[in-house]
Design a protein around this motif. Structure first.
Motif, short mmCIF file in Angstrom:
data_model
loop_
_atom_site.label_atom_id
_atom_site.label_comp_id
_atom_site.label_asym_id
_atom_site.label_seq_id
_atom_site.Cartn_x
_atom_site.Cartn_y
_atom_site.Cartn_z
N TYR A 257 0.86 -1.19 0.00
CA TYR A 257 0.00 0.00 0.00
C TYR A 257 0.90 1.24 0.00
O TYR A 257 1.89 1.28 0.74
N CYS B 223 2.04 4.74 1.24
CA CYS B 223 1.92 5.35 2.57
C CYS B 223 2.96 6.47 2.66
O CYS B 223 4.14 6.22 2.40
N GLY C 134 4.60 2.18 6.29
CA GLY C 134 4.05 1.45 5.16
C GLY C 134 4.69 0.09 4.99
O GLY C 134 4.01 -0.92 4.79
N ASP D 263 2.82 -3.48 5.39
CA ASP D 263 2.81 -4.46 4.30
C ASP D 263 3.23 -5.83 4.82
O ASP D 263 2.58 -6.85 4.57
N LYS E 50 -9.39 -1.80 -0.42
CA LYS E 50 -10.15 -1.22 0.70
C LYS E 50 -10.72 -2.32 1.59
O LYS E 50 -10.55 -2.31 2.81
N ALA F 106 -7.94 -4.17 3.50
CA ALA F 106 -7.42 -3.42 4.64
C ALA F 106 -8.39 -3.43 5.81
O ALA F 106 -8.00 -3.65 6.97
N TRP G 234 -2.68 4.21 10.03
CA TRP G 234 -2.43 3.72 8.65
C TRP G 234 -3.75 3.51 7.91
O TRP G 234 -3.90 3.94 6.76
N LEU G 235 -4.71 2.85 8.57
CA LEU G 235 -5.99 2.57 7.91
C LEU G 235 -6.73 3.87 7.59
O LEU G 235 -7.30 4.01 6.49
N GLN H 93 -5.22 5.33 4.53
CA GLN H 93 -5.59 4.62 3.30
C GLN H 93 -6.99 5.03 2.82
O GLN H 93 -7.21 5.28 1.64
N PHE I 244 -4.84 7.15 -3.86
CA PHE I 244 -4.50 5.82 -3.32
C PHE I 244 -3.61 5.04 -4.28
O PHE I 244 -3.68 5.18 -5.49
N GLY J 237 -2.35 0.77 -4.36
CA GLY J 237 -2.26 -0.57 -3.79
C GLY J 237 -1.94 -1.57 -4.88
O GLY J 237 -2.40 -1.42 -6.02
#
Length: 273
Positions: free
Chosen positions: A164, A166, A172, A176, A222, A225, A246-247, A250, A259, A261
């Protein structure tokens, strides 16, 4: 607490976690980014007119429902999963989509299938092999129940590639790695299949890779996560505050069209020798 793959230990999850798993499996199945990867190998199955197809680790049965709706498929499908909750959901969705006469679902262990050998024209493991206790046992069972000359399909991700975007690169990278550790018992298993499949009597006849990527907005990533970030917290891999930060970042990036990913997925199609 050690990380415990929620799919491997699905029968130990509480109701809230099970609801997240069901929602994740169904949302993923509806996501065109991901659904096209099933179609890519389904159209190569080369099945007889009245084929019998087995999916091990079928979850909510989405792939079997996809297969039943394909115009080029006139056979029947059976899905097996270790979770009674997921099997009940699979039966309900099949009824709701009017394909229950074409597909059936039952509780069972992919490591020891209660099914006769030499039975199915094709056996599929769709994002299963990364979660199981012993991949070789599961693939051996798939090889046992497929007919001689039949096809075994294994589709899954290489989760060291899961990433992802970040702004905090250190966080990040930690997230991951934590997501791969918390979510997958065998995150690198797809690298082993060129060696493992021949050892189990299967001859690879096609194999390829695809990158699942979302840039700007996110749907596939999405749901991933939101479903699995709690597993990172539960395993103690990253502090809860950092995971929540972090969430939040995102979801904000998705809302703002910023975004990123990505993850690599691989498909192996093999025949029983």
């Amino acid at each position: 607490m050690a990380a415990r793959d929620p799919h491997r230990f699905v029968n130990e999850l509480d109701d809230a976690a099970l609801e997240r798993i069901v929602a994740r499996l169904e949302n993923r199945a509806k996501d065109q980014v991901f659904a096209r990867l099933f179609d890519k190998y389904a159209e190569r199955l080369d099945l007889p007119p009245v084929a019998q197809v087995l999916e091990v680790g079928c979850g909510t049965g989405a792939m079997m429902r996809f297969l039943a709706r394909r115009m080029d498929f006139s056979g029947t499908g059976l899905g097996v999963d270790q979770s009674p909750v997921l099997i009940e959901a699979a039966k309900k969705y099949a009824r709701d989509e009017a394909v229950a006469d074409r597909v059936d679902f039952r509780v069972g262990d992919a490591h020891s299938l209660d099914l006769p050998g030499d039975t199915f024209d094709a056996v599929i493991a769709h994002t299963l092999i990364s979660h199981v206790t012993d991949p070789a046992e599961v693939i051996g069972e798939m090889a046992r129940v497929v007919k001689p000359g039949g096809t075994v399909v294994i589709f899954d991700g290489d989760y060291s590639s899961l990433t992802y975007g970040c702004p905090d690169h250190d966080l990040g990278q930690r997230m991951d790695a934590a997501l791969a550790t918390a979510t997958f018992n065998n995150p690198l298993i797809m690298r082993d299949l060129p060696r493992l499949l021949p050892e189990l009597g299967l001859v690879i006849h096609e194999a390829w890779g695809d990158a699942v990527v979302e840039i700007g907005g996110g749907s596939f990533f999405k749901s991933f996560a939101e479903t699995y970030a709690p597993a990172v917290i539960k395993a103690g891999l990253v502090p809860a505050e950092a995971v929540e930060s972090w969430l939040k970042a995102q979801l904000q990036a998705m809302d703002e069209g910023k975004f990123f990913g990505a993850c690599n997925y691989y498909t192996y199609m093999a025949r029983r020798s």
